[in-house]
Design a protein around this motif. Sequence first.
Motif, mmCIF file in Angstrom:
data_model
loop_
_atom_site.group_PDB
_atom_site.id
_atom_site.type_symbol
_atom_site.label_atom_id
_atom_site.label_comp_id
_atom_site.label_asym_id
_atom_site.label_seq_id
_atom_site.Cartn_x
_atom_site.Cartn_y
_atom_site.Cartn_z
ATOM 1 N N ALA A 148 43.965 21.426 45.211
ATOM 2 C CA ALA A 148 44.899 22.459 44.745
ATOM 3 C C ALA A 148 46.020 22.677 45.763
ATOM 4 C CB ALA A 148 44.144 23.760 44.490
ATOM 5 N N ASP A 149 45.705 22.604 47.048
ATOM 6 C CA ASP A 149 46.743 22.707 48.080
ATOM 7 C C ASP A 149 47.742 21.559 47.960
ATOM 8 O OD1 ASP A 149 45.843 25.031 49.238
ATOM 9 O OD2 ASP A 149 44.787 24.034 50.892
ATOM 10 N N GLU A 150 47.230 20.369 47.733
ATOM 11 C CA GLU A 150 48.096 19.192 47.639
ATOM 12 C C GLU A 150 49.028 19.272 46.427
ATOM 13 O OE1 GLU A 150 49.879 15.810 48.931
ATOM 14 O OE2 GLU A 150 48.419 17.016 50.013
ATOM 15 N N PHE A 151 48.524 19.812 45.321
ATOM 16 C CA PHE A 151 49.340 19.928 44.112
ATOM 17 C C PHE A 151 50.226 21.166 44.118
ATOM 18 C CE2 PHE A 151 46.041 17.193 41.895
ATOM 19 C CZ PHE A 151 46.850 16.075 41.915
ATOM 20 N N GLY A 152 50.099 22.002 45.137
ATOM 21 C CA GLY A 152 50.990 23.140 45.270
ATOM 22 C C GLY A 152 50.553 24.387 44.526
ATOM 23 N N PHE A 153 49.288 24.515 44.181
ATOM 24 C CA PHE A 153 48.819 25.718 43.501
ATOM 25 C C PHE A 153 48.765 26.921 44.432
ATOM 26 C CE2 PHE A 153 46.859 22.480 40.672
ATOM 27 C CZ PHE A 153 47.518 22.849 39.515
ATOM 28 N N PHE A 154 48.641 26.668 45.725
ATOM 29 C CA PHE A 154 48.621 27.728 46.725
ATOM 30 C C PHE A 154 49.808 27.532 47.659
ATOM 31 C CE2 PHE A 154 44.107 26.914 45.731
ATOM 32 C CZ PHE A 154 43.787 28.145 45.183
ATOM 33 N N ARG A 155 50.219 28.604 48.289
ATOM 34 C CA ARG A 155 51.317 28.488 49.254
ATOM 35 C C ARG A 155 50.756 27.897 50.540
ATOM 36 N NH1 ARG A 155 53.728 34.156 49.868
ATOM 37 N NH2 ARG A 155 51.644 34.714 49.195
ATOM 38 N N SER A 156 50.890 26.623 50.686
ATOM 39 C CA SER A 156 50.441 25.938 51.895
ATOM 40 C C SER A 156 51.271 24.681 52.074
ATOM 41 C CB SER A 156 48.954 25.586 51.810
ATOM 42 O OG SER A 156 48.745 24.563 50.879
ATOM 43 N N ALA A 157 51.036 24.026 53.192
ATOM 44 C CA ALA A 157 51.784 22.808 53.492
ATOM 45 C C ALA A 157 51.169 21.581 52.841
ATOM 46 C CB ALA A 157 51.855 22.610 55.001
ATOM 47 N N GLY A 158 50.119 21.762 52.067
ATOM 48 C CA GLY A 158 49.457 20.637 51.421
ATOM 49 C C GLY A 158 48.050 20.461 51.948
ATOM 50 N N ALA A 159 47.414 19.421 51.496
ATOM 51 C CA ALA A 159 46.034 19.147 51.909
ATOM 52 C C ALA A 159 46.002 18.797 53.391
ATOM 53 C CB ALA A 159 45.457 18.008 51.090
ATOM 54 N N SER A 160 44.897 19.141 54.015
ATOM 55 C CA SER A 160 44.758 18.898 55.447
ATOM 56 C C SER A 160 43.388 18.300 55.733
ATOM 57 C CB SER A 160 44.918 20.218 56.208
ATOM 58 O OG SER A 160 44.506 20.081 57.541
ATOM 59 N N SER A 161 43.376 17.232 56.503
ATOM 60 C CA SER A 161 42.093 16.631 56.877
ATOM 61 C C SER A 161 41.330 17.569 57.821
ATOM 62 C CB SER A 161 42.316 15.267 57.521
ATOM 63 O OG SER A 161 43.124 15.391 58.667
ATOM 64 N N LYS A 162 42.042 18.357 58.605
ATOM 65 C CA LYS A 162 41.383 19.310 59.499
ATOM 66 C C LYS A 162 40.690 20.416 58.698
ATOM 67 C CE LYS A 162 44.553 18.345 63.245
ATOM 68 N NZ LYS A 162 45.670 18.841 64.048
ATOM 69 N N ASP A 163 41.299 20.823 57.595
ATOM 70 C CA ASP A 163 40.645 21.793 56.716
ATOM 71 C C ASP A 163 39.383 21.194 56.105
ATOM 72 O OD1 ASP A 163 42.622 23.621 57.235
ATOM 73 O OD2 ASP A 163 43.664 23.360 55.318
ATOM 74 N N ALA A 164 39.450 19.931 55.733
ATOM 75 C CA ALA A 164 38.281 19.262 55.163
ATOM 76 C C ALA A 164 37.151 19.164 56.187
ATOM 77 C CB ALA A 164 38.661 17.871 54.655
ATOM 78 N N VAL A 165 37.496 18.911 57.437
ATOM 79 C CA VAL A 165 36.478 18.874 58.496
ATOM 80 C C VAL A 165 35.856 20.255 58.674
ATOM 81 C CG1 VAL A 165 36.124 18.533 60.975
ATOM 82 C CG2 VAL A 165 37.472 16.889 59.679
ATOM 83 N N ALA A 166 36.672 21.295 58.603
ATOM 84 C CA ALA A 166 36.154 22.666 58.702
ATOM 85 C C ALA A 166 35.233 22.979 57.524
ATOM 86 C CB ALA A 166 37.307 23.665 58.762
ATOM 87 N N ASP A 167 35.574 22.479 56.336
ATOM 88 C CA ASP A 167 34.705 22.660 55.163
ATOM 89 C C ASP A 167 33.347 21.995 55.384
ATOM 90 O OD1 ASP A 167 36.742 23.995 53.871
ATOM 91 O OD2 ASP A 167 37.402 22.247 52.724
ATOM 92 N N VAL A 168 33.362 20.779 55.883
ATOM 93 C CA VAL A 168 32.116 20.051 56.144
ATOM 94 C C VAL A 168 31.300 20.770 57.219
ATOM 95 C CG1 VAL A 168 31.156 17.900 57.044
ATOM 96 C CG2 VAL A 168 32.999 17.825 55.366
ATOM 97 N N PHE A 169 31.966 21.255 58.256
ATOM 98 C CA PHE A 169 31.267 21.971 59.318
ATOM 99 C C PHE A 169 30.601 23.238 58.777
ATOM 100 C CE2 PHE A 169 31.183 25.077 62.811
ATOM 101 C CZ PHE A 169 30.329 24.413 63.671
ATOM 102 N N GLY A 170 31.305 23.992 57.943
ATOM 103 C CA GLY A 170 30.722 25.198 57.345
ATOM 104 C C GLY A 170 29.530 24.884 56.475
ATOM 105 N N THR A 171 29.605 23.799 55.727
ATOM 106 C CA THR A 171 28.497 23.387 54.865
ATOM 107 C C THR A 171 27.302 22.936 55.692
ATOM 108 O OG1 THR A 171 30.072 22.723 53.159
ATOM 109 C CG2 THR A 171 27.849 21.842 52.988
ATOM 110 N N LEU A 172 27.540 22.164 56.745
ATOM 111 C CA LEU A 172 26.439 21.730 57.612
ATOM 112 C C LEU A 172 25.790 22.906 58.327
ATOM 113 C CD1 LEU A 172 27.915 18.469 59.181
ATOM 114 C CD2 LEU A 172 26.106 18.662 57.471
ATOM 115 N N LEU A 173 26.594 23.865 58.742
ATOM 116 C CA LEU A 173 26.067 25.059 59.384
ATOM 117 C C LEU A 173 25.171 25.843 58.425
ATOM 118 C CD1 LEU A 173 26.181 26.720 62.012
ATOM 119 C CD2 LEU A 173 28.120 27.944 61.015
ATOM 120 N N ALA A 174 25.611 25.968 57.179
ATOM 121 C CA ALA A 174 24.806 26.655 56.174
ATOM 122 C C ALA A 174 23.504 25.904 55.900
ATOM 123 C CB ALA A 174 25.605 26.816 54.883
ATOM 124 N N ALA A 175 23.573 24.581 55.815
ATOM 125 C CA ALA A 175 22.359 23.795 55.579
ATOM 126 C C ALA A 175 21.369 23.962 56.723
ATOM 127 C CB ALA A 175 22.720 22.320 55.389
#
Length: 114
Positions: free
Chosen positions: A60-87
């Motif tokens: 959604a960030d990449e397609f411009g649905f939210f006000r952001s600079a686009g998709a970010s690999s660093k955001d994706a890493v943060a998503d994975v880290f949050g999921t691993l922490l929860a697991a």
Amino acid sequence: MEEGDDWIAPDKLYHILFCFFIAIISSFLAERARYPFIRRRSIWVGSIISLAAGAAKEVADEFGFFRSAGASSKDAVADVFGTLLAALVLCLYKSSFIRRRTDQSVQAKALQMV
């Protein structure tokens, strides 16, 4: 896209917390499912749902649905880290809960024998 996207930023904390809580909530909901297959794999289910939500946010960030600079690999890493922490938290919770429950059942059986 990645300019000005620091590793240490409030946005990364939001991504970690978002995926962490999505994984926790969806895992607890999966534990209450009708089907034993889903209940036994509730941590996996929660993790997959969390990662899917994080990926959907990046798309959604990449397609411009939210006000952001686009998709970010660093955001994706943060998503994975949050999921691993929860697991990790869920695994520790389940192992202590199972251990506590078996200790209580052993004590109950010992009391019945007396």
